[in-house]
Design a protein around this motif. Sequence first.
Motif, PDB file in Angstrom:
ATOM      1  N   GLU A  19       0.824  -1.215   0.000  1.00  0.00           N
ATOM      2  CA  GLU A  19       0.000   0.000   0.000  1.00  0.00           C
ATOM      3  C   GLU A  19       0.858   1.266   0.000  1.00  0.00           C
ATOM      4  N   LEU A  20       2.132   1.160   0.371  1.00  0.00           N
ATOM      5  CA  LEU A  20       3.016   2.327   0.447  1.00  0.00           C
ATOM      6  C   LEU A  20       3.792   2.567  -0.843  1.00  0.00           C
ATOM      7  N   ALA A  21       3.549   1.745  -1.857  1.00  0.00           N
ATOM      8  CA  ALA A  21       4.242   1.926  -3.143  1.00  0.00           C
ATOM      9  C   ALA A  21       3.990   3.336  -3.654  1.00  0.00           C
ATOM     10  N   GLY A  22       5.042   3.985  -4.098  1.00  0.00           N
ATOM     11  CA  GLY A  22       4.943   5.357  -4.581  1.00  0.00           C
ATOM     12  C   GLY A  22       5.242   6.397  -3.525  1.00  0.00           C
ATOM     13  N   THR A  23       5.167   5.996  -2.255  1.00  0.00           N
ATOM     14  CA  THR A  23       5.512   6.940  -1.183  1.00  0.00           C
ATOM     15  C   THR A  23       6.889   6.648  -0.608  1.00  0.00           C
ATOM     16  N   VAL A  24       7.321   5.399  -0.685  1.00  0.00           N
ATOM     17  CA  VAL A  24       8.678   5.003  -0.285  1.00  0.00           C
ATOM     18  C   VAL A  24       9.199   4.026  -1.334  1.00  0.00           C
ATOM     19  N   GLY A  25      10.512   3.965  -1.471  1.00  0.00           N
ATOM     20  CA  GLY A  25      11.108   2.989  -2.363  1.00  0.00           C
ATOM     21  C   GLY A  25      10.973   1.599  -1.773  1.00  0.00           C
ATOM     22  N   LEU A  26      10.578   0.645  -2.588  1.00  0.00           N
ATOM     23  CA  LEU A  26      10.399  -0.736  -2.138  1.00  0.00           C
ATOM     24  C   LEU A  26      11.434  -1.601  -2.839  1.00  0.00           C
ATOM     25  N   GLY A  27      12.313  -2.203  -2.036  1.00  0.00           N
ATOM     26  CA  GLY A  27      13.403  -2.963  -2.612  1.00  0.00           C
ATOM     27  C   GLY A  27      13.492  -4.379  -2.102  1.00  0.00           C
ATOM     28  N   LEU A  28      14.326  -5.137  -2.772  1.00  0.00           N
ATOM     29  CA  LEU A  28      14.653  -6.500  -2.356  1.00  0.00           C
ATOM     30  C   LEU A  28      15.953  -6.460  -1.575  1.00  0.00           C
ATOM     31  N   HIS A  29      15.926  -6.978  -0.371  1.00  0.00           N
ATOM     32  CA  HIS A  29      17.122  -7.114   0.459  1.00  0.00           C
ATOM     33  C   HIS A  29      17.556  -8.577   0.316  1.00  0.00           C
ATOM     34  N   LEU A  30      18.287  -8.852  -0.768  1.00  0.00           N
ATOM     35  CA  LEU A  30      18.684 -10.214  -1.119  1.00  0.00           C
ATOM     36  C   LEU A  30      19.348 -10.895   0.071  1.00  0.00           C
ATOM     37  N   THR A  31      18.821 -12.059   0.418  1.00  0.00           N
ATOM     38  CA  THR A  31      19.261 -12.734   1.641  1.00  0.00           C
ATOM     39  C   THR A  31      19.784 -14.123   1.320  1.00  0.00           C
ATOM     40  N   LEU A  32      21.074 -14.318   1.560  1.00  0.00           N
ATOM     41  CA  LEU A  32      21.707 -15.625   1.350  1.00  0.00           C
ATOM     42  C   LEU A  32      22.380 -16.133   2.621  1.00  0.00           C
ATOM     43  N   THR A  33      22.200 -15.416   3.736  1.00  0.00           N
ATOM     44  CA  THR A  33      22.884 -15.786   4.986  1.00  0.00           C
ATOM     45  C   THR A  33      21.948 -15.816   6.190  1.00  0.00           C
ATOM     46  N   ALA A  34      20.644 -15.834   5.969  1.00  0.00           N
ATOM     47  CA  ALA A  34      19.689 -15.880   7.080  1.00  0.00           C
ATOM     48  C   ALA A  34      18.425 -16.583   6.606  1.00  0.00           C
ATOM     49  N   GLY A  35      17.833 -17.331   7.491  1.00  0.00           N
ATOM     50  CA  GLY A  35      16.579 -17.999   7.172  1.00  0.00           C
ATOM     51  C   GLY A  35      16.773 -19.201   6.271  1.00  0.00           C
TER      52      GLY A  35
END
Length: 170
Positions: free
Chosen positions: A55-71
């Motif tokens: 819902e916040l698209a356009g008001t804040v940048g939405l990015g991928l925090h690529l995760t290869l070391t957690a979870g």
Amino acid sequence: MLPERRPVVLCADDYGLSPGVSRGILELAREGRISATGSMTNIPAFRTDAPPLRELAGTVGLGLHLTLTAGAPLGAMPRVARHGRLPPLGRILFASLSGRLPTSEIRGEIERQLDAFAQAMGRLPDFIDGHQHVHVLPGVRGALLAALAARRWRGWLRDPGDRPAAIRAR
């Protein structure tokens, strides 16, 4: 003479890490206190925490925090995540610097995390960076760039300017 003004982007990483982290980031974004957030799409909390973020698209940048070391990975990674958990940074760093990183597995996980983001947000990310800066490591960087080129992605890719020794020191 005054110094040139430059825009500052204040990004809160780790959206989806836990419900509490996501709530805090949502609150900051709604109050206009941050300008971007990076999502960890492989963490289970992301799936339930994604709708309010969309819902916040356009008001804040939405990015991928690529995760290869957690979870856990979003798919099978028999060499990287034998027991269903992504390894700590030290193991990824060693495999990367020694040329032993299975890039096909890495590329597959990058694709899955991009797909999870696109499915939850309805589009590709505005930017991409990496949890613990893994996206700049040899073997990861090439796989990421290939995955992005295949999607004709046009966005921001964070360059932390860190050398592998600096990443290892942290």
